[in-house]
Design an enzyme around this catalytic site. Structure first.
Site, short mmCIF file in Angstrom:
data_model
loop_
_atom_site.label_atom_id
_atom_site.label_comp_id
_atom_site.label_asym_id
_atom_site.label_seq_id
_atom_site.Cartn_x
_atom_site.Cartn_y
_atom_site.Cartn_z
N SER A 119 1.98 1.74 20.07
CA SER A 119 0.85 0.80 19.99
C SER A 119 -0.07 0.94 21.19
CB SER A 119 1.37 -0.64 19.99
OG SER A 119 2.25 -0.85 18.92
N HIS A 150 -0.81 6.42 14.48
CA HIS A 150 -0.57 5.00 14.65
C HIS A 150 -0.72 4.26 13.33
CE1 HIS A 150 -1.79 0.93 16.56
NE2 HIS A 150 -0.47 1.02 16.50
N GLU A 180 -4.40 5.38 12.64
CA GLU A 180 -5.24 5.93 13.72
C GLU A 180 -4.66 7.28 14.13
OE1 GLU A 180 -4.90 2.64 16.47
OE2 GLU A 180 -6.90 1.91 15.97
N ASN A 233 -5.95 -2.04 18.53
CA ASN A 233 -5.24 -2.83 19.55
C ASN A 233 -6.08 -3.10 20.78
OD1 ASN A 233 -3.08 -2.98 17.89
ND2 ASN A 233 -1.81 -1.50 18.98
C1 LIG Z 1 -0.30 -14.61 20.42
C2 LIG Z 1 0.71 -14.09 21.40
C3 LIG Z 1 0.09 -13.29 22.52
C4 LIG Z 1 0.24 -11.81 22.31
C5 LIG Z 1 -0.57 -11.01 23.31
C6 LIG Z 1 -0.47 -9.52 23.13
C7 LIG Z 1 -0.80 -9.07 21.72
C8 LIG Z 1 -0.39 -7.63 21.49
C9 LIG Z 1 -0.65 -7.22 20.04
C10 LIG Z 1 -0.36 -5.74 19.84
C11 LIG Z 1 -0.25 -5.34 18.39
C12 LIG Z 1 0.75 -4.26 18.22
C13 LIG Z 1 0.92 -3.90 16.73
C14 LIG Z 1 0.22 -2.61 16.44
O1 LIG Z 1 0.37 -1.63 17.14
C15 LIG Z 1 -0.73 -2.52 15.28
C16 LIG Z 1 -0.49 -3.44 14.12
O2 LIG Z 1 0.21 -3.20 13.19
S1 LIG Z 1 -1.34 -4.93 14.27
C17 LIG Z 1 -0.86 -5.77 12.80
C18 LIG Z 1 -1.68 -5.32 11.61
N1 LIG Z 1 -1.28 -6.08 10.45
C19 LIG Z 1 -1.83 -7.25 10.12
O3 LIG Z 1 -2.78 -7.70 10.72
C20 LIG Z 1 -1.20 -7.97 8.96
C21 LIG Z 1 -2.01 -9.17 8.54
N2 LIG Z 1 -1.33 -9.81 7.41
C22 LIG Z 1 -1.52 -9.37 6.13
O4 LIG Z 1 -2.20 -8.42 5.84
C23 LIG Z 1 -0.77 -10.14 5.07
O5 LIG Z 1 -0.40 -11.40 5.59
C24 LIG Z 1 0.52 -9.41 4.57
C25 LIG Z 1 0.14 -8.16 3.79
C26 LIG Z 1 1.41 -9.07 5.74
C27 LIG Z 1 1.26 -10.35 3.64
O6 LIG Z 1 0.31 -10.74 2.65
P1 LIG Z 1 0.34 -12.24 2.12
O7 LIG Z 1 -0.69 -12.38 1.09
O8 LIG Z 1 0.29 -13.13 3.29
O9 LIG Z 1 1.73 -12.40 1.46
P2 LIG Z 1 2.40 -11.65 0.26
O10 LIG Z 1 3.84 -11.68 0.61
O11 LIG Z 1 1.92 -12.21 -1.05
O12 LIG Z 1 1.95 -10.10 0.28
C28 LIG Z 1 0.69 -9.71 -0.22
C29 LIG Z 1 0.86 -8.42 -0.96
O13 LIG Z 1 1.40 -7.43 -0.12
C30 LIG Z 1 2.66 -6.99 -0.60
N3 LIG Z 1 3.52 -6.81 0.55
C31 LIG Z 1 3.56 -7.58 1.64
N4 LIG Z 1 4.45 -7.10 2.51
C32 LIG Z 1 5.01 -6.00 1.92
C33 LIG Z 1 6.01 -5.07 2.31
N5 LIG Z 1 6.62 -5.14 3.49
N6 LIG Z 1 6.32 -4.07 1.44
C34 LIG Z 1 5.70 -3.98 0.25
N7 LIG Z 1 4.75 -4.82 -0.20
C35 LIG Z 1 4.42 -5.82 0.66
C36 LIG Z 1 3.14 -8.09 -1.51
O14 LIG Z 1 4.01 -7.60 -2.50
C37 LIG Z 1 1.84 -8.57 -2.12
O15 LIG Z 1 1.43 -7.64 -3.11
P3 LIG Z 1 0.39 -8.09 -4.25
O16 LIG Z 1 -0.02 -6.82 -4.89
O17 LIG Z 1 -0.72 -8.83 -3.54
O18 LIG Z 1 1.21 -8.99 -5.14
N1 LIG Z 2 5.77 -3.89 15.28
C1 LIG Z 2 4.53 -3.57 14.96
O1 LIG Z 2 3.78 -4.36 14.32
C2 LIG Z 2 4.01 -2.21 15.34
C3 LIG Z 2 4.69 -1.41 16.25
N2 LIG Z 2 4.19 -0.16 16.54
C4 LIG Z 2 4.91 0.71 17.48
O2 LIG Z 2 5.98 1.35 16.76
C5 LIG Z 2 7.11 1.55 17.62
C6 LIG Z 2 8.31 0.85 17.01
O3 LIG Z 2 8.02 -0.51 16.91
P1 LIG Z 2 8.90 -1.44 15.93
O4 LIG Z 2 9.26 -0.68 14.71
O5 LIG Z 2 8.20 -2.73 15.80
O6 LIG Z 2 10.22 -1.66 16.84
P2 LIG Z 2 11.69 -2.10 16.36
O7 LIG Z 2 12.28 -2.75 17.54
O8 LIG Z 2 11.62 -2.80 15.05
O9 LIG Z 2 12.39 -0.69 16.09
C7 LIG Z 2 12.63 0.24 17.11
C8 LIG Z 2 13.81 1.09 16.65
O10 LIG Z 2 13.94 2.18 17.54
C9 LIG Z 2 15.33 2.41 17.73
N3 LIG Z 2 15.52 3.20 18.92
C10 LIG Z 2 15.37 2.80 20.21
N4 LIG Z 2 15.59 3.84 21.03
C11 LIG Z 2 15.85 4.92 20.24
C12 LIG Z 2 16.14 6.28 20.48
N5 LIG Z 2 16.22 6.74 21.72
N6 LIG Z 2 16.34 7.09 19.43
C13 LIG Z 2 16.28 6.62 18.16
N7 LIG Z 2 16.01 5.34 17.84
C14 LIG Z 2 15.80 4.52 18.89
C15 LIG Z 2 15.93 1.02 17.78
O11 LIG Z 2 17.33 1.07 17.54
C16 LIG Z 2 15.15 0.33 16.66
O12 LIG Z 2 15.79 0.49 15.41
C17 LIG Z 2 6.69 1.02 18.99
O13 LIG Z 2 6.19 2.09 19.75
C18 LIG Z 2 5.57 0.03 18.65
O14 LIG Z 2 4.65 -0.14 19.72
C19 LIG Z 2 3.03 0.34 15.97
C20 LIG Z 2 2.35 -0.42 15.06
C21 LIG Z 2 2.77 -1.76 14.71
#
Ligand SMILES: CCCCCCCCCCCCCC(=O)CC(=O)SCCNC(=O)CCNC(=O)[C@H](O)C(C)(C)COP(=O)(O)OP(=O)(O)OC[C@H]1O[C@@H](n2cnc3c(N)ncnc32)[C@H](O)[C@@H]1OP(=O)(O)O
Ligand SMILES: NC(=O)C1=CN([C@@H]2O[C@H](COP(=O)(O)OP(=O)(O)OC[C@H]3O[C@@H](n4cnc5c(N)ncnc54)[C@H](O)[C@@H]3O)[C@@H](O)[C@H]2O)C=CC1
Length: 329
Positions: free
Chosen positions: A162, A183, A195, A233
């Protein structure tokens, strides 16, 4: 680094050992990589957690041979559980009441997934490595360094990190031109964006191959340079850190901040729902990493540690994956 365990190559489905399953018409229709203009056939994903399991699921859905690697069978079983429950949702939508078709759809996809706890044996067959292990630069560097000496020369290495500089991961290998960021977004089966992150050394043809690979997964790839947070991000972290500062200053509750952002900004999840979905541990790793040494972010109060977040992580409340974070599940 790894107790070289007896290589456990376990198919997720007993019948897969016979591997007699042929893709059903529905799955064949999904499978597009057979005519994809790139050399990737076997994808090896390191990490069977939230993201690794999703990447495995999507690659296997689109007919790639996939190996999912983690530290031990228990983590692999957890990842398998993530995949099965996600595929059940997809299958129910695709085949409505036809349980036989649903089962065939799921088992057919799982037949293309192997699991292993032996990272070096797995990489020997890899055309593409996707690393999705814990967000820790030293752990990732150790993994890539150990894989580099065993992986075939043609194998492309990518990280799903991330927040970490891709260049810092590439530099421990002898394949800087075949190293990029890939990504994916959470949940991987639903989120179209990937990405594709190029370092100063990534070869243009490698980027092209990765873009083609993403398109064969029906994803929408964007390209960017290797800077902190890439695109999403870099914009998401400031928004989400400000959210937690609001709560820490007593301006509003997490619930009301989430409601406000869903109704006021049209987000599908508010910041606290989202961070529970991402994982509070991963979130903390990202913040701590940027505050310590993020290019242009080190020491910036924007990414200063959050006492509230740290307390939750220290108490094991990691969000959905542990049953409780800002909310209970
Ligand atoms: C605040 C604390 C301080 C923190 C400070 C620091 C912050 C640091 C942040 C860093 C971020 C790091 C993460 C990263 O690197 C990048 C990311 O991934 S960011 C996250 C991006 N994702 C989102 O933003 C998700 C937003 N949410 C959604 O899009 C929806 O809520 C979601 C799809 C998750 C769920 O949809 P929802 O309508 O709410 O519920 P449903 O359960 O009805 O699902 C809708 C639709 O999607 C299907 N579905 C959902 N999940 C799955 C799954 N896992 N597998 C398969 N299908 C799934 C579901 O079946 C529904 O399908 P339909 O066709 O609509 O029936
Ligand atoms: N959680 C999120 O929404 C997102 C996370 N990412 C990135 O993806 C990566 C994984 O994140 P998550 O899946 O959320 O973490 P997670 O904690 O769910 O999974 C990490 C997995 O890595 C395994 N692991 C740790 N060290 C290992 C090693 N040396 N060899 C093999 N497996 C090992 C752990 O056992 C665990 O199953 C991180 O770099 C995170 O920043 C990127 C996009 C979204």
């Amino acid at each position: 680094m790894y107790a070289r365990q007896v290589q456990i190559l376990r198919h997720l489905r007993p019948a897969a050992l016979a591997n007699t399953a042929r893709p059903s018409p529905a799955v064949r229709a999904l499978s597009t990589n057979t005519d994809a203009a790139h050399p990737i056939k076997r994808v090896v994903v390191y990490g069977s957690g939230l993201m690794g399991s999703g990447i495995v699921q999507v690659a296997a859905t689109y007919n790639y041979q996939v190996t999912m690697v983690d530290l031990n069978p228990a983590m692999l079983d957890k990842g398998t559980g993530y995949i099965r429950s996600s595929l059940k949702r997809v299958a129910r939508k695709k085949f409505a009441e036809d349980e036989a078709q649903q089962k065939h759809f799921i088992e057919d996809i799982l037949s293309r997934v192997q699991t292993s706890t032996d990272p070096l044996a797995a990489v020997e067959q890899a055309d593409l490595v996707v690393e999705a292990i814990v967000e820790n630069v030293a752990t990732k560097r150790n993994l890539f360094s150990s894989l580099d000496g065993v992986a075939p020369p043609h194998t492309i290495f990518t990280s799903n990190t991330s927040s970490l500089p891709i260049g810092q991961l590439a530099e421990v290998t002898a394949r800087p031109t075949k190293f990029a960021g890939l990504h994916f977004f959470n949940p991987v089966p639903q989120m179209k964006l990937v990405e594709v992150v190029k370092t100063n050394d990534t070869a243009p043809e490698v980027i092209e191959t990765l873009v083609d690979f993403c398109k064969s997964l029906k994803k929408a790839p964007v390209q960017c340079k290797d800077t902190p947070g890439f695109i999403v991000n870099r914009l998401l972290v400031p928004y989400m850190t400000e959210a937690i500062r609001l709560v820490e200053r007593g301006v509003a509750s997490p619930e009301d901040v989430d409601t406000a952002m869903k109704l006021g900004a049209g987000y599908p999840m508010g910041p606290f729902e989202l961070v529970d979905y991402i994982g509070l541990d991963t979130t903390k790793f990202i913040l701590d990493g940027w505050y310590k040494s993020g290019e242009g972010l080190a020491g910036d109060k924007l990414v200063a540690p959050s006492e509230k977040l740290n307390k939750l992580v220290e108490s094991g409340r990691l969000g959905r994956k542990s049953g409780e974070g800002f909310y209970k599940y």
